[in-house]
Design a protein around this motif. Structure first.
Motif, PDB file in Angstrom:
ATOM      1  N   GLY A  28      13.560 -11.057  -4.538  1.00  0.00           N
ATOM      2  CA  GLY A  28      12.306 -11.308  -5.239  1.00  0.00           C
ATOM      3  C   GLY A  28      11.628 -12.578  -4.745  1.00  0.00           C
ATOM      4  N   PRO A  29      10.491 -12.911  -5.332  1.00  0.00           N
ATOM      5  CA  PRO A  29       9.727 -14.065  -4.858  1.00  0.00           C
ATOM      6  C   PRO A  29      10.320 -15.398  -5.309  1.00  0.00           C
ATOM      7  N   THR A  30      10.062 -16.436  -4.531  1.00  0.00           N
ATOM      8  CA  THR A  30      10.356 -17.794  -4.977  1.00  0.00           C
ATOM      9  C   THR A  30       9.096 -18.248  -5.704  1.00  0.00           C
ATOM     10  N   ALA A  35       2.104 -15.585  -4.701  1.00  0.00           N
ATOM     11  CA  ALA A  35       2.552 -14.785  -3.555  1.00  0.00           C
ATOM     12  C   ALA A  35       1.365 -14.674  -2.612  1.00  0.00           C
ATOM     13  N   HIS A  36       1.616 -14.774  -1.313  1.00  0.00           N
ATOM     14  CA  HIS A  36       0.518 -14.520  -0.373  1.00  0.00           C
ATOM     15  C   HIS A  36       0.556 -13.049   0.033  1.00  0.00           C
ATOM     16  N   ILE A  37      -0.507 -12.615   0.692  1.00  0.00           N
ATOM     17  CA  ILE A  37      -0.578 -11.176   0.977  1.00  0.00           C
ATOM     18  C   ILE A  37       0.471 -10.751   2.007  1.00  0.00           C
ATOM     19  N   GLY A  70      17.322 -23.171  -6.551  1.00  0.00           N
ATOM     20  CA  GLY A  70      18.239 -23.129  -5.403  1.00  0.00           C
ATOM     21  C   GLY A  70      17.640 -22.873  -4.042  1.00  0.00           C
ATOM     22  N   HIS A  71      16.369 -22.401  -3.967  1.00  0.00           N
ATOM     23  CA  HIS A  71      15.792 -22.154  -2.637  1.00  0.00           C
ATOM     24  C   HIS A  71      15.196 -23.472  -2.141  1.00  0.00           C
ATOM     25  N   LEU A  72      15.868 -24.050  -1.179  1.00  0.00           N
ATOM     26  CA  LEU A  72      15.444 -25.372  -0.702  1.00  0.00           C
ATOM     27  C   LEU A  72      14.359 -25.234   0.359  1.00  0.00           C
TER      28      LEU A  72
HETATM   29  P1  AMP Z   1       9.589 -15.886  -0.850  1.00  0.00           P
HETATM   30  O1  AMP Z   1       8.705 -15.878  -2.046  1.00  0.00           O
HETATM   31  O2  AMP Z   1       9.268 -16.953   0.144  1.00  0.00           O
HETATM   32  O3  AMP Z   1      11.051 -15.933  -1.261  1.00  0.00           O
HETATM   33  O4  AMP Z   1       9.368 -14.515  -0.088  1.00  0.00           O
HETATM   34  C1  AMP Z   1       9.236 -13.289  -0.747  1.00  0.00           C
HETATM   35  C2  AMP Z   1       9.347 -12.134   0.233  1.00  0.00           C
HETATM   36  O5  AMP Z   1       8.266 -12.158   1.189  1.00  0.00           O
HETATM   37  C3  AMP Z   1      10.625 -12.158   1.063  1.00  0.00           C
HETATM   38  O6  AMP Z   1      11.123 -10.828   1.167  1.00  0.00           O
HETATM   39  C4  AMP Z   1      10.171 -12.671   2.411  1.00  0.00           C
HETATM   40  O7  AMP Z   1      11.005 -12.224   3.446  1.00  0.00           O
HETATM   41  C5  AMP Z   1       8.793 -12.045   2.510  1.00  0.00           C
HETATM   42  N1  AMP Z   1       7.849 -12.725   3.427  1.00  0.00           N
HETATM   43  C6  AMP Z   1       7.678 -14.058   3.615  1.00  0.00           C
HETATM   44  N2  AMP Z   1       6.667 -14.307   4.496  1.00  0.00           N
HETATM   45  C7  AMP Z   1       6.190 -13.085   4.867  1.00  0.00           C
HETATM   46  C8  AMP Z   1       5.140 -12.644   5.750  1.00  0.00           C
HETATM   47  N3  AMP Z   1       4.361 -13.498   6.412  1.00  0.00           N
HETATM   48  N4  AMP Z   1       4.943 -11.315   5.898  1.00  0.00           N
HETATM   49  C9  AMP Z   1       5.712 -10.421   5.217  1.00  0.00           C
HETATM   50  N5  AMP Z   1       6.695 -10.769   4.364  1.00  0.00           N
HETATM   51  C10 AMP Z   1       6.946 -12.081   4.187  1.00  0.00           C
END
Ligand code: AMP
Ligand code: ZN
Length: 483
Positions: A28-30, A35-37, A70-72
């Motif tokens: 899931g997201p951090t 969240a970006h696109i 925990g996500h550094l």
């Molecule tokens: P995060 O919120 O950084 O933990 O990332 C959430 C999800 O988005 C994870 O599955 C990442 O691998 C994925 N992700 C991060 N950057 C990108 C990107 N530029 N394009 C596609 N997926 C991404």
């Protein structure tokens, strides 16, 4: 179904461990920012996979974590906690930040028709599970305490780099960002399971543990949450490609050391969305969100279509021009569906239905080829069969593609009816496809006036190619869209 498996590095026939059931885990997201696109590209493609399993008749249980601890700032467990950084940026507590951006994430998912996984678990809710796994790993000799932290000992494994594309040198990444290498580690690839000592001592959320007050590492949360809800065997694990190493590699190491057998059979990784300037990334601060697309006038469905038009194992470049093309394609598609009119008592042509459905299934059965699945929509529109059959097929495919095809077409039809009642030109004149047709009709009229019959014929042929028939009457030219 054939699905590329990052663990075997080939397309494997997808066979779940228990017949008819699929256990699926998604990183899931951090939640320290929107969240970006790019993140959402990954979630859209995972959503298609989830829905296609269901479409194929599997009983799917899908679990997702929310990374709220925990996500550094470096994936190689060095640096500050991303959540703490976010909280500081906004003068809020970590929990406030987590709640705010979790809600924002699911709001984006709603707009993009991404189904909420069956179980969504914030990482901070399973501390006891992580402690239990870490204790077991220590007892089994797979972990050690050093400098106040608990580390996983990668030298105890026969094979650590399961996604063979990664070499030990890649670990330099963790040391790159001006952060010193961690002297407590016995091996460079070792990673933290539990922190009590970090250079960044201001960690807001801490828990008591047998090793002192502290907090879990990022990787342990996904192993803990997955096993809590899905047990010791997992059919498929998903994430963006950047998660493959070190995150998923570490998940496999600790999970298999803990359960004592193979853990997850299939690894599904989505390649990145990049901008022309490189990878889209949250930590760079500036990134594109769904709200920004909406502000610029794009329906989130246009972005979903843009993602579906390319294969998940190819990186995708975002540009406004590409978005414009996707918008034209989406609007045309909806206008063509809106133009489908069923006659009274029209019955489904079962032969045509089966043939066209097969095209769709074949596309997705071949490593989730969504781009060909989108082509299957056009095949339906082009096929010589009645509107009832076409509409039934489009609704069926949209159970997986989730492009709001039927609803959007109905809305367009209702808007047209209203325009007609108001005396405005019919056939969705706001729609770019219809606009283009009307413009070409004007051009053709001018061409005929100027005796340029070749140009007039060219326009007629061009439109016929797109399924538009022009009808010349004494009052001017009208048109019909095929279907
Ligand atoms: P995060 O919120 O950084 O933990 O990332 C959430 C999800 O988005 C994870 O599955 C990442 O691998 C994925 N992700 C991060 N950057 C990108 C990107 N530029 N394009 C596609 N997926 C991404
Ligand atoms: Zn994860």
């Amino acid at each position: 179904m054939l699905l590329y498996n990052s663990a075997t590095r080939k397309k494997d026939t997808f066979v779940p461990r228990f017949e008819g059931k699929v256990s699926m885990y998604t990183c899931g997201p951090t939640v320290y920012h929107f969240a970006h696109i790019g993140n959402l590209r990954t979630y859209i493609m995972e959503d298609v996979l989830d829905k296609y399993f269901r479409y194929a008749g599997y009983d799917v249980t899908r679990v997702m974590n929310i990374t709220d601890v925990g996500h550094l700032t470096s994936d190689a467990d060095t640096g500050e906690d991303k959540m703490l950084k976010g909280a500081r940026r906004e003068n809020k507590t970590v929990l406030q930040i987590a709640q705010y951006y979790t809600d924002a994430f699911f709001e984006d998912c709603r707009k993009l028709n991404i189904r909420r996984p069956d179980i969504v678990q914030p990482a901070t809710g399973c501390i006891d599970e992580y402690i239990h796994i870490i204790q077991t790993l220590l007892e089994k000799g797979y972990a050690y305490e050093a400098g106040g932290n608990v580390y996983f000992d990668t030298s105890k494994l026969e094979k650590y780099y399961v996604f063979n594309d990664f070499k030990e040198e890649d670990l330099e990444v963790g040391v790159r960002e001006g952060v010193d290498a961690d002297d407590n580690k016995k091996n460079r690839a070792d990673f933290v399971l539990w922190f009590t000592k970090s250079k960044f001592d201001s960690q807001e959320l801490k828990w008591d543990s047998p090793w002192g007050v502290g907090y879990p590492g990022w990787h342990i949360e996904c192993s803990g949450i997955s096993m809590k809800y899905l047990g010791e065997y997992l059919d498929i694990h998903c994430g963006g490609i950047d998660n493959a190493f070190p995150h998923h590699t570490n998940e496999i190491a600790q999970s298999e050391a803990y359960v004592g057998h193979e853990w997850c059979n299939n690894w599904f990784h989505v390649l990145h969305l990049n901008t022309t300037g490189g990878k889209m990334s949250k930590s760079k601060g500036e990134f594109l969100t769904v709200s920004l697309l909406e502000e610029k006038g794009y329906d989130p469905m246009v972005y979903r279509l843009f993602c579906l038009q390319s294969h998940y194992r190819k990186s995708l470049v975002f540009s406004w021009e590409n978005m414009d093309n996707a918008k034209v394609a989406y609007d045309k598609l909806i206008a063509r569906i809106a133009a489908l009119k069923t006659a009274e008592g029209e019955e489904i042509d079962s032969e045509a239905y089966a043939k066209l459905r097969e095209g769709f299934v074949t596309a997705l059965d071949n490593d989730l080829n969504t781009s060909l699945a989108v082509t299957a929509l056009y095949d339906v529109l082009k096929f010589k069969t009645n509107a009832a059959t076409k509409l039934a097929l489009l609704a069926d495919f949209d159970r997986v593609l989730s492009l709001n095809l039927i609803d959007a077409a109905e809305k367009l039809r209702a808007a047209d009816k209203k325009d007609e009642a108001d005396g405005a030109p019919a056939q969705g004149s706001d729609d770019p496809f219809v606009k283009e047709i009307l413009e070409l009709i004007e051009k053709r009229r001018d061409a005929k006036k100027n005796k340029d019959y070749a140009e007039a014929d060219r326009i007629r042929a061009y439109l016929a190619d797109k399924g538009v028939t022009l009808v010349d009457t004494k009052d001017g030219t009208t048109f019909k869209i095929e279907g």
